[in-house]
Design a protein around this motif. Sequence first.
Motif, PDB file in Angstrom:
ATOM      1  N   LEU A 111       0.839  -1.196   0.000  1.00 19.95           N
ATOM      2  CA  LEU A 111       0.000   0.000   0.000  1.00 19.95           C
ATOM      3  C   LEU A 111       0.876   1.248   0.000  1.00 19.95           C
ATOM      4  O   LEU A 111       0.642   2.190  -0.739  1.00 19.95           O
ATOM      5  N   GLU A 112       1.923   1.247   0.839  1.00 18.57           N
ATOM      6  CA  GLU A 112       2.812   2.395   0.913  1.00 18.57           C
ATOM      7  C   GLU A 112       3.584   2.566  -0.391  1.00 18.57           C
ATOM      8  O   GLU A 112       3.812   3.669  -0.857  1.00 18.57           O
ATOM      9  N   ASP A 116       2.521   6.509  -3.766  1.00 18.33           N
ATOM     10  CA  ASP A 116       3.120   7.578  -4.550  1.00 18.33           C
ATOM     11  C   ASP A 116       3.861   6.943  -5.715  1.00 18.33           C
ATOM     12  O   ASP A 116       4.961   6.443  -5.563  1.00 18.33           O
ATOM     13  N   MET A 117       3.256   6.948  -6.890  1.00 20.86           N
ATOM     14  CA  MET A 117       3.820   6.242  -8.035  1.00 20.86           C
ATOM     15  C   MET A 117       5.009   6.969  -8.644  1.00 20.86           C
ATOM     16  O   MET A 117       5.806   6.366  -9.346  1.00 20.86           O
ATOM     17  N   VAL A 118       5.144   8.257  -8.404  1.00 21.07           N
ATOM     18  CA  VAL A 118       6.254   9.027  -8.951  1.00 21.07           C
ATOM     19  C   VAL A 118       6.999   9.710  -7.806  1.00 21.07           C
ATOM     20  O   VAL A 118       6.394  10.391  -6.985  1.00 21.07           O
ATOM     21  N   LYS A 119       8.285   9.495  -7.742  1.00 24.39           N
ATOM     22  CA  LYS A 119       9.118  10.108  -6.713  1.00 24.39           C
ATOM     23  C   LYS A 119      10.127  11.046  -7.376  1.00 24.39           C
ATOM     24  O   LYS A 119      10.681  10.729  -8.425  1.00 24.39           O
ATOM     25  N   TRP A 120      10.357  12.182  -6.734  1.00 23.68           N
ATOM     26  CA  TRP A 120      11.298  13.176  -7.249  1.00 23.68           C
ATOM     27  C   TRP A 120      12.419  13.377  -6.241  1.00 23.68           C
ATOM     28  O   TRP A 120      12.169  13.705  -5.091  1.00 23.68           O
ATOM     29  N   THR A 163      10.479   0.224 -13.341  1.00 21.85           N
ATOM     30  CA  THR A 163      10.428   1.659 -13.083  1.00 21.85           C
ATOM     31  C   THR A 163      10.982   2.398 -14.293  1.00 21.85           C
ATOM     32  O   THR A 163      11.748   1.842 -15.089  1.00 21.85           O
ATOM     33  N   VAL A 164      10.590   3.661 -14.428  1.00 21.41           N
ATOM     34  CA  VAL A 164      11.157   4.560 -15.432  1.00 21.41           C
ATOM     35  C   VAL A 164      11.910   5.656 -14.694  1.00 21.41           C
ATOM     36  O   VAL A 164      11.391   6.242 -13.736  1.00 21.41           O
ATOM     37  N   ASN A 165      13.145   5.923 -15.096  1.00 22.80           N
ATOM     38  CA  ASN A 165      14.031   6.839 -14.386  1.00 22.80           C
ATOM     39  C   ASN A 165      14.595   7.880 -15.343  1.00 22.80           C
ATOM     40  O   ASN A 165      14.687   7.645 -16.550  1.00 22.80           O
ATOM     41  N   ALA A 166      14.991   9.018 -14.791  1.00 22.16           N
ATOM     42  CA  ALA A 166      15.572  10.065 -15.626  1.00 22.16           C
ATOM     43  C   ALA A 166      16.482  10.963 -14.783  1.00 22.16           C
ATOM     44  O   ALA A 166      16.424  10.946 -13.550  1.00 22.16           O
ATOM     45  N   ARG A 167      17.333  11.702 -15.466  1.00 23.49           N
ATOM     46  CA  ARG A 167      18.147  12.753 -14.833  1.00 23.49           C
ATOM     47  C   ARG A 167      18.116  13.978 -15.739  1.00 23.49           C
ATOM     48  O   ARG A 167      18.407  13.885 -16.938  1.00 23.49           O
ATOM     49  N   ILE A 168      17.761  15.117 -15.162  1.00 22.31           N
ATOM     50  CA  ILE A 168      17.694  16.373 -15.899  1.00 22.31           C
ATOM     51  C   ILE A 168      18.621  17.369 -15.205  1.00 22.31           C
ATOM     52  O   ILE A 168      18.463  17.636 -14.010  1.00 22.31           O
ATOM     53  N   ASP A 169      19.571  17.914 -15.948  1.00 21.90           N
ATOM     54  CA  ASP A 169      20.553  18.851 -15.399  1.00 21.90           C
ATOM     55  C   ASP A 169      20.402  20.234 -16.024  1.00 21.90           C
ATOM     56  O   ASP A 169      20.227  20.356 -17.246  1.00 21.90           O
ATOM     57  N   ALA A 170      20.481  21.241 -15.176  1.00 24.08           N
ATOM     58  CA  ALA A 170      20.574  22.628 -15.639  1.00 24.08           C
ATOM     59  C   ALA A 170      21.814  23.235 -15.003  1.00 24.08           C
ATOM     60  O   ALA A 170      21.953  23.226 -13.779  1.00 24.08           O
TER      61      ALA A 170
END
Length: 430
Positions: A111-112, A116-120, A163-170
């Motif tokens: 349940l936990e 939250d299906m998307v974590k940032w 899972t789907v993962n990403a990295r975004i850099d500015a």
Amino acid sequence: MKKTIVSALTTALVVGAASTTFAAANPFSDVPADHWAYDAVSQLAADGVIEGYGDTTFQGDKSITRYEMAQMVAKAMAKTDVSAAGKAMIDKLAAEFADELNNLGVRVSNLEKHADMVKWNGKLEYTYNSHRSYNDAGVKEKDNENSLLFRLEPQAEVNDHWTVNARIDAKTNMKSDNGTVDDPDEDHLKLVRAWAQGDYKNFGVKLGKFAPIDDDTIFDTEFSGAEVAFGNQLTLTLGAGRNHDLNDDNWTAKADDTANYQYAGLGYGIGKFTTGVDYHHLGIENIEYPKTYDGSNYSTTNVKTKDDANIWLFKASYDFDGTSGLNGFFAQNTSAENEAKAGSIEYTYKGADEENAGTWGAWVAYRYLGKYAAPFSTFDAVGQGEKAWEIGFDYAPFKNVIGTIRYADGKTIETDKDANTLFGQVDFLF
């Protein structure tokens, strides 16, 4: 706790029954049709959330145990047609009766996990780097970096395994307030990584653009492709794809080419000791490996041209007591003849923990980073083509804030002239 009509209504709210029109028949002889809770109790019984006694009574004023209440919560958790408010109530009740639910075999952790299906995750990172070395004419040069990085790393759950993962850099150069060190005329915003990852028992797979093995030593880069991993204590990792980052000033290769890239790694860990042997192959046309050095430059006439790089790496680490440890690696590019070796030996003590303010760590290391054996070196204070001693310290003054200082003192490998670096960084993690 009392199993009163109030407790029944609490569960009714959980399943959303109190806000609907009920058509269920009355199963309890002691809850008359004109009772104010008749509809809620009848619907809950029809849904299988509550049960009466063998004599057809509900006995709403009888005491109830936590175990009995947990049974009702478990049945409510199994329902799928629940409103957002009802879902929130389920979560609260599941937390309150977690022990009882676990005894009932209800997986509250699931349940936990799905709550939250998307974590940032991410960070804001300030970096100062001051590097001093001598050029071919013997003149001492100073190169300062003053930059800011904002990074986001989302992770989205697809199902129990994927899972789907990403990295975004500015990035921005704070010296000019307009761009990065590599490109001072333009600020940098980039989708650095994006991949799907499947994790199964003793098997894993990655698809997309992600970091390869040895990204903590000599391959801190990304490539587009696929990776599979097998095993637990003894692991085998295989990857293949394409890499564009080889076109660097440290390598003389055909401009704008993208390398075909493959790697394989065999690792083993037991107790406090881990070790592994890895192999990286980069296939790209016209890599020029200088063969001789005349005292100021590598010869431009005595050059060995090949279409690939073949790098082997051996690594090992040992954790002495959970507080201090020793780690190191040795790498060699068997296609090159100069600057073909790289290695590091590092002793670490403690370490700053982002969750615990006041924690700290320190380390001392010696690093030798021949540029053809460490094409994408991850080390901040010792650069490619340098050999140096490094000392460092990190500290967490507040929760989720870590400051790091590194100092490296050594020489360039090709000229044997002094080179040193002062590196500072502050990370705000979220």
